[in-house]
Design an enzyme around this catalytic site. Structure first.
Site, PDB file in Angstrom:
ATOM      1  N   CYS A  73       0.807  -1.221   0.000  1.00  0.00           N
ATOM      2  CA  CYS A  73       0.000   0.000   0.000  1.00  0.00           C
ATOM      3  C   CYS A  73       0.843   1.276   0.000  1.00  0.00           C
ATOM      4  CB  CYS A  73      -0.957  -0.004   1.198  1.00  0.00           C
ATOM      5  SG  CYS A  73      -0.205  -0.476   2.760  1.00  0.00           S
ATOM      6  N   HIS A  88      -2.964   6.362   4.125  1.00  0.00           N
ATOM      7  CA  HIS A  88      -1.558   6.603   4.452  1.00  0.00           C
ATOM      8  C   HIS A  88      -1.158   7.975   3.904  1.00  0.00           C
ATOM      9  CE1 HIS A  88      -1.553   2.524   5.626  1.00  0.00           C
ATOM     10  NE2 HIS A  88      -0.777   1.978   4.721  1.00  0.00           N
TER      11      HIS A  88
END
Lengths: 376, 376, 376, 376
Positions: free
Chosen positions: B156, B263
């Site tokens: 990710c 994130h």
């Protein structure tokens, strides 16, 4: 130092978040005794415990509860050998000047006078020799002063990364580049500060003015104070050189994260020296760093200026676990390792409300006494 | 593409967090239809809604609730044109190999086969041409395969920063250095994942293996797939060159922060080209980046691969405000500005559970159909 | 209802948190079309997207972005068949009166007029018949009105618990006592609202005025509207009876908890009826509760007014998992069980920004149209 | 008490969360000295600082760091006058029995033996007289014991509300009904305990078994220990009466909230006495409550068993501001006011890891020494 003596101190902005921290820390100080508290006219005239909306988990020190808050005027602080300022920036500038003009020794946590050419910007674990500018600060004042002066301490994030940088420059010579990303606690924004709706389950990748402060302040702190050279009119013999001999490029990216206290930073640096020191040498130099504040016996100085977490603790420092170590008076460094872009990188934790704020002012005042800048 | 047709898909690890995300995203897909669900033997035999401890705020799609969960064996997925794998790394390796050997098309979110020399590691907004390795992957299999293959998508965090890097290399040529600090959401660690006592009011400046993944995977994704050169035995004509012509140094520092999804990263880069492009040119190149996935009509591809926040929004992107934009299928970039150490720096936000995980697998499958790698 | 027609609506307080929610919800409404936006003079004259600091994770609806914000004066809303008010309480009182006097139909989320004797306080899933006071509200106005009126909706916490109470009174007759403890989300306090330093890692067991609101408002909502009795001057024939026939004692304890959206409440009740219904009967009555809003085809009304979690989900409802169900337009109830002190207790979750605020106003307006109170 | 003496203590479950709290609290105890540490065989043989994953923000006490951890077998604790147990419930039952049989004095924080008929369940600020059962516990053991016994302390939530209830029964006679809603901290679930994905931005309205514990334990604690009546074989002369003379109905609703330490509860009670005491009388009785533990000089007992926040602090107690008061050894009560359904209601805060766990065990051991149950 000063066994058995008591030194009266005053606190400006006593009801604010920094002021509360000063009061809490001074509650158990070996010789500083809180004598006068200044706040806005709204609070003036009330006992402290009624004037303040106390936000710390430790109670108000018993000795401070019933002190009557006054306005922030020098006449109410005449007996104070030291005045700590936790004032907001919108009022700190003028009030601190007035206190200095009234021959008071001001230790300010505010940003207003940090860039003044004759005001030292002191991180007590880094550059106490910058106190050497104070005679000049007094003599250039109009009229010249005998006792009054202003000493500032640095922004909380600046404080966090200049301490390890100072340790490394001491050991390995100048650093030429430094990249920092901060993850800063909400307490850094004061009260009410950050709205909960803005920071719950969130990161805010911007703190107004913070990156510029970090980049500028570090140069003043880590740079030298040039020795006096005589000139025609004898003015301005000393100057902060802003790390001039070895230009230091600093690039900071500041973020607010959902943490109450403690700024965490990733730091990567490049030394001038080639080849650069290894990660292990860096680790050892950080751990070995000793400070003048400790040598001079300043009671609020930490035993370990830099607490180094070794490889057995790869997930440290962490704000919740490490911010209270040594009452927040030092910094913690971990994950020292080589950097594929610069030379070495690591993680720093600084307690923004302690060594990043009030504790710095307090140690600065202890240093000023130890070095005779304040005569008792 | 594929108007009116339906393509049966299977999901491995269907009860896990990535599996749940696959099911949620596929609930409204224009042609993929969930047909088979695989999980551990503990869940096998139960209707999905009883087997799963559903953790998303949107309900289980009606069409999936009563599908009977099976074990992760190829025979139960024989009718599936596409198999998505959200398996944990401790079991994904063997199971995915078995599915490939059974002539199934596997799109895996797991890390196990990302480094296999004939398995493409595809961020769908970056390197669809790497699907060109698949004929070779099939022919080198023992025995050679007609239809089976494995495609992986990236970690990710890797996904988050290679998308803007790809955009900038396309516009300005190779990048030679990149520094990244991540502030990663707890959902990236799966369930139960991060203990609340470890991350409340805290930052954990370490995620095991994450920095290495980011540094290695980016080179495979951003590098080329060398054209086939004939050799003696005809084997291995194509190779991923790991960005060999212009070595790219990447230095990542990974942190866990108290955020649920999304994130956030600070990224700073140095270009080979001197002088480097300005911040404004970088901003424009990011905004102008278009993707093959969009051109080919992949229904899950975002209209804006990179959503750029300009200077009127200096505090964006933020995970809570921006992670759901375009159903999390693109990335957001903000604060593009010059860097005092490298050339340019900016902030990236990637939705780690969408384009950073399940959405990438889904677009990869859409790409494989659009490019004829899967024949329907 | 109203197939193909469009009804122009205005929003007062359009840049605030409630106003943003109105705009977001109306962005996909089948017949309400946002036509006019009112805010303070600071915002007036700007396109909405420049005037607002948008705080929702879904983008501003395209159709609203470029509407020019006006001041909150009736002349700018003359074409609006419906005016929604999300104004702050410090200005809502006067502005809403002015709009009513200008023959506008005002649906207010503010507290100012909730206690007015001729203003109905309507939770749309509970007491639509209270709209029957509106002719009287108009006729008693000076001068009498033809079209103007004010309808208010309830406090978010009130809304949460009166819906199940209404269901239970419908099934089992009057309730005589109710104890509630709330755990309320920060969004209930608006923006900036709760300071992060006050609520991180904390519970604040007090919300000023909230307990009184819950206790008073519930009586007006759950009570009857007495039929008109002729009196000498013909005034005030109808009255809200405040549940007079069966005095209902309500004791609320309100707490703020670190949750973004969604108020969770523990509720315990005692019925007049002896023996009281069993937990199972209560569970069934809650699940069976149907609303006039649904019967009349109000498009924003939830299919399930009360979603009941049965014993297979003992840990539900939870705000993060359940607040978005049915777009937050219903309430969720779980853990229905016997109470050792009163009769039965359960947990309620209400989405405070949806059915607890803007969604209630919107359904109230839909009801007013469906029942002919607003003539189109 | 015990000036200058040292009493050796052992800790079972020393590496767990409760064990860590014992070690931290005992690090500065005036006479208890940590002598032996027990943990699983995985930790046995290692120095404590290597065996433990320390999770507290205060460092491991210097004196404990290098103690070698042993297995939880009585032979390693033979020299300990007191053994504290912080064992998990799945192993505590058998181990504690073995220690008692080996003539050791066990003070357990585990739930396993709380319901044993001859084991006292003691909240040290409430029912020290229940230690009077210990001679009987010893004599009924097979074979009879001279020194060994087990004392348990209560569940953390039970502890929180029985302290004010005891104060009120002492002042005003029996209570007949009590309703409680808890908002419990994550630390109450141990480590790893609550997954962050389950509790961030959330409330979980269910804690397995907690409500039953609160309802049952309170009766044992607040009830009497019937005086011995002679019977044929002389067995079981004393019995815990479970508040039998005045049946006490307790209804608890337990919730987990995103708070690290400190359980907050809303409590409402009905007295037998009519008319009931006023809120002001209740407030005074709570503040006046004194404890035998303090009278006997137990060093860990709080000066104020119940700290009462008056009306000038309507938003207190709060976990983050009040949980550390008196080192968490007392409880805080605020918002004492009349209840419209029962008689009086208020808010209680208990530090679940201090007086709600380890501190209770420690004061219980101090009481046992002060009352001669342990002979030194």
């Amino acid at each position: 130092m000063l066994e058995g003596r008591q030194v009266k101190v005053g606190i400006l902005g006593a009801t604010g978040t920094v002021g509360q921290r000063f009061i809490s820390l001074l509650g158990s100080h070996p010789f500083f005794v809180v004598h006068a508290l200044g706040a806005s006219s709204r609070s003036a005239g009330k006992p402290y415990e009624q004037a303040v909306k106390w936000k710390l988990s430790t109670p108000i020190p018993q000795s401070t509860r019933s002190i009557i808050v006054s306005e922030c005027k020098p006449e109410f602080f005449a007996e104070c050998a030291v005045v700590f300022s936790g004032l907001d920036a919108d009022v700190a500038g003028e009030i601190e000047l007035a206190f200095r003009a009234a021959e008071l020794a001001v230790f300010s946590n505010s940003k207003n006078h940090r860039r003044d050419p004759d005001v030292p910007l002191i991180v007590p674990l880094v550059n106490p020799p910058h106190l050497g500018i104070i005679p000049q600060q007094r003599s250039l004042h109009n009229p010249p002063l005998k006792k009054g002066f202003i000493v500032t301490n640095a922004n909380c994030s600046t404080t966090g990364f200049v301490i390890p940088l100072a340790a490394l420059e001491k050991a390995f010579g100048p650093i030429e580049a430094c990249m920092i990303t901060t993850m800063q606690a909400i307490s850094g924004a004061g009260y009410p500060g950050v709205a909960s709706l803005d920071i719950f389950d969130n990161v805010v990748p911007y703190i107004s003015g913070e990156e510029e402060k970090m980049q500028w302040e570090a140069l003043k702190i880590l740079g030298g104070l040039t020795p006096g050279t005589s000139n025609a009119d004898g003015n301005h013999p000393k100057k902060f050189d802003m790390h001039a001999a070895h230009p230091l490029r600093i690039s900071a990216s500041c973020n607010r994260v959902p943490v109450i206290d403690g700024h965490t930073m990733t730091v990567s640096i490049r030394f001038v020296r080639r080849p650069p020191p290894s990660a292990q040498q860096v680790r050892e130099a950080l751990a070995a760093y000793s400070t003048e504040a400790l040598v001079l016996g300043c009671p609020s100085a930490p035993t370990e200026a830099i607490h180094v977490h070794d490889d057995s603790q790869p997930d440290r420092p962490q704000p919740r676990l490490d911010r209270e170590y040594q009452a927040g008076a030092g910094v913690s460094v971990g994950r020292v390792r080589e950097c594929a872009v610069l030379d070495v990188k690591f993680v720093v934790l600084v307690n923004n409300v302690c060594i990043g704020a009030a504790t710095s002012s307090i140690i600065n005042a202890e240093l000023a006494i130890a070095k005779g800048v304040i005569a008792l």
